[in-house]
Design a protein around this motif. Structure first.
Motif, PDB file in Angstrom:
ATOM      1  N   SER A   1       0.889  -1.204   0.097  1.00 61.95           N
ATOM      2  CA  SER A   1      -0.046   0.090  -0.082  1.00 61.95           C
ATOM      3  C   SER A   1       0.852   1.320   0.051  1.00 61.95           C
ATOM      4  CB  SER A   1      -1.018  -0.056   1.133  1.00 61.95           C
ATOM      5  OG  SER A   1      -0.324   0.174   2.297  1.00 61.95           O
ATOM      6  N   PHE A   2       0.328   2.258  -0.470  1.00 57.68           N
ATOM      7  CA  PHE A   2       1.057   3.544  -0.483  1.00 57.68           C
ATOM      8  C   PHE A   2       0.247   4.592  -0.023  1.00 57.68           C
ATOM      9  CE2 PHE A   2       2.590   7.041  -3.023  1.00 57.68           C
ATOM     10  CZ  PHE A   2       4.069   7.313  -2.677  1.00 57.68           C
ATOM     11  N   CYS A   3       0.564   5.589   0.880  1.00 53.23           N
ATOM     12  CA  CYS A   3      -0.129   6.644   1.445  1.00 53.23           C
ATOM     13  C   CYS A   3       0.543   7.965   1.070  1.00 53.23           C
ATOM     14  CB  CYS A   3      -0.235   6.393   2.834  1.00 53.23           C
ATOM     15  SG  CYS A   3      -1.111   7.640   3.881  1.00 53.23           S
ATOM     16  N   VAL A   4      -0.323   8.892   0.610  1.00 49.20           N
ATOM     17  CA  VAL A   4       0.088  10.341   0.370  1.00 49.20           C
ATOM     18  C   VAL A   4      -0.771  11.054   1.528  1.00 49.20           C
ATOM     19  CG1 VAL A   4      -0.028  11.979  -1.337  1.00 49.20           C
ATOM     20  CG2 VAL A   4       0.962   9.689  -2.007  1.00 49.20           C
ATOM     21  N   ILE A   5       0.010  12.132   1.893  1.00 52.62           N
ATOM     22  CA  ILE A   5      -0.850  13.300   2.629  1.00 52.62           C
ATOM     23  C   ILE A   5      -0.736  14.533   1.905  1.00 52.62           C
ATOM     24  CG2 ILE A   5      -1.018  14.501   4.859  1.00 52.62           C
ATOM     25  CD1 ILE A   5       0.224  11.958   6.151  1.00 52.62           C
ATOM     26  N   GLU A   6      -1.998  14.879   1.342  1.00 48.59           N
ATOM     27  CA  GLU A   6      -1.890  16.440   0.703  1.00 48.59           C
ATOM     28  C   GLU A   6      -1.729  17.428   1.337  1.00 48.59           C
ATOM     29  OE1 GLU A   6      -4.317  18.338  -2.592  1.00 48.59           O
ATOM     30  OE2 GLU A   6      -5.001  18.048  -0.912  1.00 48.59           O
ATOM     31  N   GLN A   7      -2.484  17.324   2.746  1.00 49.86           N
ATOM     32  CA  GLN A   7      -3.098  18.466   3.511  1.00 49.86           C
ATOM     33  C   GLN A   7      -3.108  17.973   4.736  1.00 49.86           C
ATOM     34  OE1 GLN A   7      -6.216  21.015   2.217  1.00 49.86           O
ATOM     35  NE2 GLN A   7      -6.407  21.631   4.161  1.00 49.86           N
ATOM     36  N   ASP A   8      -2.348  18.961   5.699  1.00 52.10           N
ATOM     37  CA  ASP A   8      -2.411  18.157   7.107  1.00 52.10           C
ATOM     38  C   ASP A   8      -2.398  19.735   7.926  1.00 52.10           C
ATOM     39  OD1 ASP A   8      -2.479  16.646   9.324  1.00 52.10           O
ATOM     40  OD2 ASP A   8      -0.463  16.653   9.672  1.00 52.10           O
ATOM     41  N   ASN A   9      -3.509  20.117   8.103  1.00 53.80           N
ATOM     42  CA  ASN A   9      -3.587  21.693   8.456  1.00 53.80           C
ATOM     43  C   ASN A   9      -4.064  21.520   9.962  1.00 53.80           C
ATOM     44  OD1 ASN A   9      -4.089  24.442   8.969  1.00 53.80           O
ATOM     45  ND2 ASN A   9      -5.351  24.580   7.129  1.00 53.80           N
ATOM     46  N   ILE A  10      -3.433  21.743  10.861  1.00 54.37           N
ATOM     47  CA  ILE A  10      -3.725  21.542  12.461  1.00 54.37           C
ATOM     48  C   ILE A  10      -4.689  22.983  12.633  1.00 54.37           C
ATOM     49  CG2 ILE A  10      -2.990  21.399  14.830  1.00 54.37           C
ATOM     50  CD1 ILE A  10      -0.391  20.051  13.608  1.00 54.37           C
ATOM     51  N   GLN A  11      -5.675  22.493  13.350  1.00 49.66           N
ATOM     52  CA  GLN A  11      -6.593  23.385  13.823  1.00 49.66           C
ATOM     53  C   GLN A  11      -6.839  23.432  15.466  1.00 49.66           C
ATOM     54  OE1 GLN A  11      -8.410  25.491  11.671  1.00 49.66           O
ATOM     55  NE2 GLN A  11      -6.916  24.645  10.055  1.00 49.66           N
ATOM     56  N   PRO A  12      -5.643  24.074  16.222  1.00 49.69           N
ATOM     57  CA  PRO A  12      -5.714  23.843  17.532  1.00 49.69           C
ATOM     58  C   PRO A  12      -6.839  23.963  18.502  1.00 49.69           C
ATOM     59  CG  PRO A  12      -4.091  25.306  16.854  1.00 49.69           C
ATOM     60  CD  PRO A  12      -4.694  24.815  15.652  1.00 49.69           C
ATOM     61  N   GLU A  13      -7.523  25.157  17.845  1.00 49.45           N
ATOM     62  CA  GLU A  13      -8.741  25.593  18.603  1.00 49.45           C
ATOM     63  C   GLU A  13      -9.724  24.697  18.477  1.00 49.45           C
ATOM     64  OE1 GLU A  13      -8.891  27.000  14.784  1.00 49.45           O
ATOM     65  OE2 GLU A  13      -7.208  27.183  16.147  1.00 49.45           O
ATOM     66  N   LYS A  14      -9.800  23.888  17.533  1.00 50.09           N
ATOM     67  CA  LYS A  14     -10.884  22.964  17.313  1.00 50.09           C
ATOM     68  C   LYS A  14     -10.609  21.566  17.687  1.00 50.09           C
ATOM     69  CE  LYS A  14     -12.777  25.818  13.554  1.00 50.09           C
ATOM     70  NZ  LYS A  14     -12.914  25.932  12.033  1.00 50.09           N
ATOM     71  N   PHE A  15      -9.308  21.522  18.304  1.00 50.32           N
ATOM     72  CA  PHE A  15      -9.019  20.032  18.446  1.00 50.32           C
ATOM     73  C   PHE A  15      -9.218  19.002  17.334  1.00 50.32           C
ATOM     74  CE2 PHE A  15      -9.723  22.001  22.440  1.00 50.32           C
ATOM     75  CZ  PHE A  15      -8.775  21.738  23.156  1.00 50.32           C
ATOM     76  N   THR A  16      -8.653  19.715  16.021  1.00 51.13           N
ATOM     77  CA  THR A  16      -8.877  18.934  14.944  1.00 51.13           C
ATOM     78  C   THR A  16      -7.650  19.076  13.847  1.00 51.13           C
ATOM     79  OG1 THR A  16     -10.256  17.653  13.233  1.00 51.13           O
ATOM     80  CG2 THR A  16     -10.716  19.934  13.694  1.00 51.13           C
TER      81      THR A  16
END
Length: 169
Positions: free
Chosen positions: A75-90
């Motif tokens: 399997s092969f995994c690509v993460i295009e976006q990983d934008n942390i939203q600290p105030e939303k805990f997500t």
């Protein structure tokens, strides 16, 4: 019954077109193989996507090559976006996982085509330099082809809601 499971959170599933677009845009991902003593072996690697296939290059020997020769499932995994939203805990994420069969390319012509494709992807308009690189390194390099059997993309529910066609319910 399909051998690949359905996504639980259907609303977060990307279309196949969106998933392919991510594979075409990104330049690296994590390749997961069955490694030594059947421990999963996940390795970050550059690649190029073309026509339902992923292409990689590699040194002639090593953990990755041994794993591929032992078991062709990967399997092969690509993460295009990983934008942390600290105030939303997500995290606003968008990622793709491909499942398929992986092979070392033995055919010299196919190998040459792949090496050119990789070269043009990462060093565009450098034909002369690429040719020199191929001449000096071709015999010490393995070409690897990953035939995608199943592709699944997913994004954060917040990104789903931001899409124009969604009413946000």
């Amino acid at each position: 019954m399909s051998m690949f499971r359905e996504m639980r959170r259907k609303r977060q599933q990307l279309t196949e077109e969106d998933s392919i677009a991510i594979l075409q845009k990104a330049t690296s991902g994590t390749l997961a193989l069955l490694g030594d003593d059947d421990y999963p072996y996940a390795v970050p690697i550059s690649y190029v996507y073309h026509d339902g296939k992923l292409f990689f290059h590699s040194a002639m020997a090593g953990h990755k090559v041994d794993a591929i020769r032992k078991c062709d499932k990967a399997s092969f995994c690509v993460i295009e976006q990983d934008n942390i939203q600290p105030e939303k805990f997500t995290t606003f994420f968008r990622s793709v996982i491909a499942f398929g069969r992986i092979h070392i390319v033995e055919d010299e012509q196919e190998k040459l085509q792949m090496v050119r494709m990789l070269g043009n992807r990462y060093n565009p308009n450098q034909d002369e330099a690429l040719q020199k690189e191929i001449e000096s390194g071709f015999s010490h390099m393995l070409a690897i082809r990953f035939d995608i059997e199943h592709l699944t993309g997913k994004e954060a529910i917040e990104l789903v809601r931001q899409r124009p066609h969604n009413t946000g319910e």
